[in-house]
Scaffold this motif. Structure first.
Motif, PDB file in Angstrom:
ATOM      1  N   ALA A 146       0.926  -1.305  -0.415  1.00  0.00           N
ATOM      2  CA  ALA A 146      -0.158   0.025  -0.074  1.00  0.00           C
ATOM      3  C   ALA A 146       1.105   1.280  -0.387  1.00  0.00           C
ATOM      4  O   ALA A 146       1.863   1.224   0.835  1.00  0.00           O
ATOM      5  N   LEU A 147       0.561   2.367  -0.552  1.00  0.00           N
ATOM      6  CA  LEU A 147       1.047   3.363  -0.889  1.00  0.00           C
ATOM      7  C   LEU A 147       0.020   4.946  -0.750  1.00  0.00           C
ATOM      8  O   LEU A 147      -1.199   4.546  -0.719  1.00  0.00           O
ATOM      9  N   ILE A 148      -0.006   5.778  -0.032  1.00  0.00           N
ATOM     10  CA  ILE A 148      -0.524   6.944  -0.286  1.00  0.00           C
ATOM     11  C   ILE A 148       0.200   8.104  -1.152  1.00  0.00           C
ATOM     12  O   ILE A 148       1.128   8.263  -0.691  1.00  0.00           O
ATOM     13  N   CYS A 149      -0.542   8.400  -1.512  1.00  0.00           N
ATOM     14  CA  CYS A 149       0.057  10.078  -2.530  1.00  0.00           C
ATOM     15  C   CYS A 149      -1.809  11.058  -1.905  1.00  0.00           C
ATOM     16  O   CYS A 149      -3.056  11.350  -2.107  1.00  0.00           O
ATOM     17  N   ASP A 164      -2.019  -3.379  -3.684  1.00  0.00           N
ATOM     18  CA  ASP A 164      -1.952  -4.474  -4.590  1.00  0.00           C
ATOM     19  C   ASP A 164      -2.529  -5.398  -4.052  1.00  0.00           C
ATOM     20  O   ASP A 164      -3.221  -6.743  -4.209  1.00  0.00           O
ATOM     21  N   VAL A 165      -2.872  -5.202  -2.008  1.00  0.00           N
ATOM     22  CA  VAL A 165      -3.307  -6.718  -1.306  1.00  0.00           C
ATOM     23  C   VAL A 165      -4.202  -5.557  -0.213  1.00  0.00           C
ATOM     24  O   VAL A 165      -2.792  -5.186   0.358  1.00  0.00           O
ATOM     25  N   MET A 166      -5.234  -6.741   0.295  1.00  0.00           N
ATOM     26  CA  MET A 166      -5.215  -6.228   1.772  1.00  0.00           C
ATOM     27  C   MET A 166      -6.060  -7.516   2.054  1.00  0.00           C
ATOM     28  O   MET A 166      -6.970  -8.154   1.200  1.00  0.00           O
ATOM     29  N   ALA A 167      -5.062  -7.943   3.448  1.00  0.00           N
ATOM     30  CA  ALA A 167      -5.774  -9.832   3.073  1.00  0.00           C
ATOM     31  C   ALA A 167      -6.632  -9.404   4.929  1.00  0.00           C
ATOM     32  O   ALA A 167      -5.740  -8.842   5.818  1.00  0.00           O
ATOM     33  N   TYR A 616      -1.151   0.125 -14.480  1.00  0.00           N
ATOM     34  CA  TYR A 616      -0.832  -0.036 -13.565  1.00  0.00           C
ATOM     35  C   TYR A 616      -0.710   1.289 -12.593  1.00  0.00           C
ATOM     36  O   TYR A 616      -0.681   1.546 -11.607  1.00  0.00           O
ATOM     37  N   TRP A 617      -2.554   1.408 -13.478  1.00  0.00           N
ATOM     38  CA  TRP A 617      -2.422   3.109 -12.354  1.00  0.00           C
ATOM     39  C   TRP A 617      -2.680   2.483 -11.225  1.00  0.00           C
ATOM     40  O   TRP A 617      -2.392   3.951  -9.555  1.00  0.00           O
ATOM     41  N   GLY A 618      -3.816   1.996 -11.479  1.00  0.00           N
ATOM     42  CA  GLY A 618      -4.242   1.460  -9.595  1.00  0.00           C
ATOM     43  C   GLY A 618      -3.975   0.855  -9.200  1.00  0.00           C
ATOM     44  O   GLY A 618      -3.990  -0.016  -7.964  1.00  0.00           O
ATOM     45  N   SER A 619      -2.211   0.201  -9.496  1.00  0.00           N
ATOM     46  CA  SER A 619      -1.055  -0.804  -8.695  1.00  0.00           C
ATOM     47  C   SER A 619      -0.189   0.476  -7.881  1.00  0.00           C
ATOM     48  O   SER A 619       0.412   1.453  -8.025  1.00  0.00           O
ATOM     49  N   SER A 620       0.724  -0.219  -6.467  1.00  0.00           N
ATOM     50  CA  SER A 620       1.816   0.424  -6.129  1.00  0.00           C
ATOM     51  C   SER A 620       2.532   0.231  -6.987  1.00  0.00           C
ATOM     52  O   SER A 620       3.412   0.998  -6.255  1.00  0.00           O
TER      53      SER A 620
END
Length: 650
Positions: A146-149, A164-167, A616-620
């Motif tokens: 995860a990233l924040i911008c 990319d993942v939440m688990a 790749y826009w929606g990916s970290s």
């Protein structure tokens, strides 16, 4: 109604937010961007000429270097510098601020399930899910994805979390693991921990604030054996009624008390002392100073047709301050189950806390009894039930409070029509803290991007595909079927020392209304929707970010590199000076991943060519992590990369 229904999984724990701070331009913004407090100035004379104290021109996506070389700029960014406050007094600040080397990663470090609410009045701490870890990692103990911008790095209201993942996992069992939808800041509340006001500069800071974030976790088929364990723990199966129209899970949390790990302004009496501590840290073996926050929230069943990034419902904005203070609570969203006669209130981000510096604890502030009820005439209110403010109740419920109104038979129609309020009685005196309002407006496209002068009225938000920016309009908790008159106001919100109120118009909107921005000029914009359309238009700095309905837009600048691209001979110097230098100077963490030197980029040409693509826009994994690369600059990077790609063998 997603989180307002059952079952719910309640969690809390600490998160690390490793934001990069050089692009924030906090010094030039002044007090809440108020033009009467225009912010700090650099010294007079060459090279600074008393300009606003800033490092980043986010409108044009370029570093403001004042003629310095790369090495001079980087040294300057890490060293205490003299400046002038807006009142003319002297101050000292570190230009790169408190976490120059942050890589924007977000990790849930100790976030675990505390309880499970199976039904009304049935919250248990003995469910198999209790103790499970919620994270953004691909595997247990792995690195966060995860990233924040910020779409607008110069101001507050536009942070977004991509992952990319939440688990959810426990002891080798994975309850779910999928790519979550993008989350954005909601209900920004600078009154959450007012004790964290810095003594040297008494202005609101991120440590004081809280905000709500929400992700959707898509599930294609609940019959998949991968979900058997979580459904069993929740007393469900793939044919359960609550899953009949389900889109997946929804994860909503409040993030609060974000204090930098090594050095925070709250611990230093002067800006000089804080600046000296930050400068020493940058010279040390550990120059990272990420924020450590608390997250508390709930996981529910996400229903089809509902927003992924915001739980819509009945809205209760603040009306009066807590007695003896100037603190207004953040809005409460609620739902009425008119069949079961249950009021469910989301107070996860609403009430202030009482941070204790001595032991670094953050208990809730129980300032008095708080009730939900309805007016009975004059200053008399009928209590339906008390809202518990204590910390244990908050943690164990994820901030979701359920209260029955079954015993108020004679008042069902009044309660369900929208007459509810939240109030306190202290020493016999009643203060109404929040009252239900008729309308709520939200959008899954709360932060969008466009290319300057593009002809499309669809924008980039969550992924590769452009999408329309649409509003959901609710009336007392249900989609509104009529037309709502609003005042739509468009602001230019950058640069932060010269924000402008643009054109506004009064119009009628319906549920599903498509928002269209003026994208003729680059920079950040904010579109405000005023339900009370007769109210005067506020200046940008007067907008109540805690309760207002707004959309953030970032318009990326259009450059003309066509001649250079068509020449087929793009030099490294041209690419670096026009595009890459900005990232090297303002985001030095990026160079740890791929150094900004020609040889390294030539060797990584195929990798870069792929990772800057919109795919790749929606990916970290997208480059750059800041998501401020325009189409014209992407084309220049990719054209440069193709000079070094090996043609495929025929």
């Amino acid at each position: 109604m997603s989180l307002f229904g059952y079952p719910r999984i309640n969690f809390t724990g600490e998160a690390t937010i490793n934001v990069g701070t050089a692009n924030n331009d906090d010094y030039s913004a002044g007090a809440q961007d108020n033009p009467q407090h225009p912010g700090e100035k650099l010294p007079p004379g060459q090279p600074f000429n008393s300009n606003p104290f800033r490092l980043s021109d986010s409108v044009n996506v370029q570093a403001v270097t004042y003629g310095m070389t790369d090495q001079q700029f980087m040294n300057w960014a890490q060293t205490p510098q003299p400046c002038q406050n807006d009142d003319g007094s002297a101050a000292t600040q570190v230009p790169g601020e408190w976490n120059y080397f942050g890589d924007m990663a977000v990790s849930f470090d100790t976030v675990t399930v505390q309880s499970v609410t199976m039904a009304f009045g049935q919250t248990t701490t003995s469910n198999p899910l209790v103790g499970a870890s919620l994270s953004f990692t691909s595997d247990e103990g792995g690195y966060t994805t995860a990233l924040i911008c910020d779409s607008n790095p110069e101001d507050v209201p536009a942070s977004q979390i991509f992952a990319d993942v939440m688990a959810l996992r426990k002891n080798g069992t994975t309850y779910f693991s999928a790519q979550p939808t993008k989350a954005v800041t909601r209900y920004i509340n600078f009154g959450r921990n007012p004790q964290l006001m810095p003594p040297a500069v008494p202005q609101p800071t991120s440590a004081m604030a809280s905000a709500t974030f929400q992700h959707g976790i898509p599930v294609a088929n609940f019959s998949d054996p991968a979900y058997a364990a979580i459904l069993s723990a929740l007393g469900l199966n793939a044919n359960s009624a609550v899953l009949k129209n389900a889109a997946g899970f929804v994860v909503r949390y409040s993030m609060y008390r974000c204090i930098p790990k090594q050095h925070s302004a709250i611990n230093y009496p002067t800006t000089q002392a804080f600046a000296d501590a930050i400068a020493a840290m940058y010279k040390s073996s550990n120059p990272l100073n990420p924020g450590v926050a608390i997250v508390s929230g709930s996981i529910g069943i996400w229903q089809k047709g509902e927003l992924a990034s915001l739980t819509m419902g009945r809205l209760m904005p603040a009306t009066n301050a807590i007695p003896g203070t100037k603190l207004m609570i953040a809005p409460i969203t609620m739902n009425l189950d008119t069949s079961a006669k249950i009021i469910s209130l989301d107070i996860s981000n609403s009430f202030p806390q009482n941070y204790n510096k001595n032991n670094n604890s953050t208990p809730n502030w129980v300032f008095g009894p708080v009730y939900v009820g309805f007016p009975r005439g004059g200053n008399n209110y009928q209590d339906i039930g008390e809202i518990p403010l204590d910390t244990n109740s908050y943690i164990n419920s994820g901030g979701m409070i359920d209260i029955s109104y079954k015993d108020f038979t004679m008042f069902y129609s009044l309660i369900e029509a929208g007459a509810l309020a939240v109030y306190t009685r202290i020493n016999g005196a009643l203060t109404v803290l929040a009252t239900e309002t008729q309308y709520m407006i939200g959008s899954d496209q709360a932060i969008v991007y466009a290319e300057q002068n593009a002809t499309s009225t669809n924008y980039r938000s969550s992924g590769q595909q452009l999408e329309p920016c649409k509003l959901r309009v609710y009336s007392h908790g249900s989609p509104f079927t009529g037309l709502l008159q609003v005042k739509q106001v468009e602001y230019s919100s950058t640069p932060n020392f010269n924000q402008q109120t643009g054109n506004y118009k009064t119009l009628n909107i319906s549920d599903g209304y498509q928002v269209v921005f003026n994208i003729a000029t680059p920079g950040s914009k904010l579109m405000l929707f005023m339900v009370n359309s007769t109210d005067p238009v506020p200046a940008y700095w007067e907008i109540n970010l805690t309760a207002a309905f707004y959309i953030n837009m970032r318009v990326l600048p259009q450059d003309d590199f066509s001649a250079v691209i068509n020449s087929g001979n793009i030099s490294w110097d041209f690419l670096y000076n026009n595009v890459l230098r900005n990232y090297n100077l303002l985001y030095p963490a990026m160079s740890k991943h791929l150094p900004f030197v020609q040889q390294a980029w030539e060797g990584a040409a195929a990798y870069v060519n792929s990772r800057v693509s919109a795919e790749y826009w929606g990916s970290s994994q997208y480059m750059p992590r800041t998501r401020d690369l325009s189409a014209t600059r992407r084309a220049l990077i990719q054209a440069w990369c193709k000079q070094f790609l090996v043609p495929p063998k025929v």
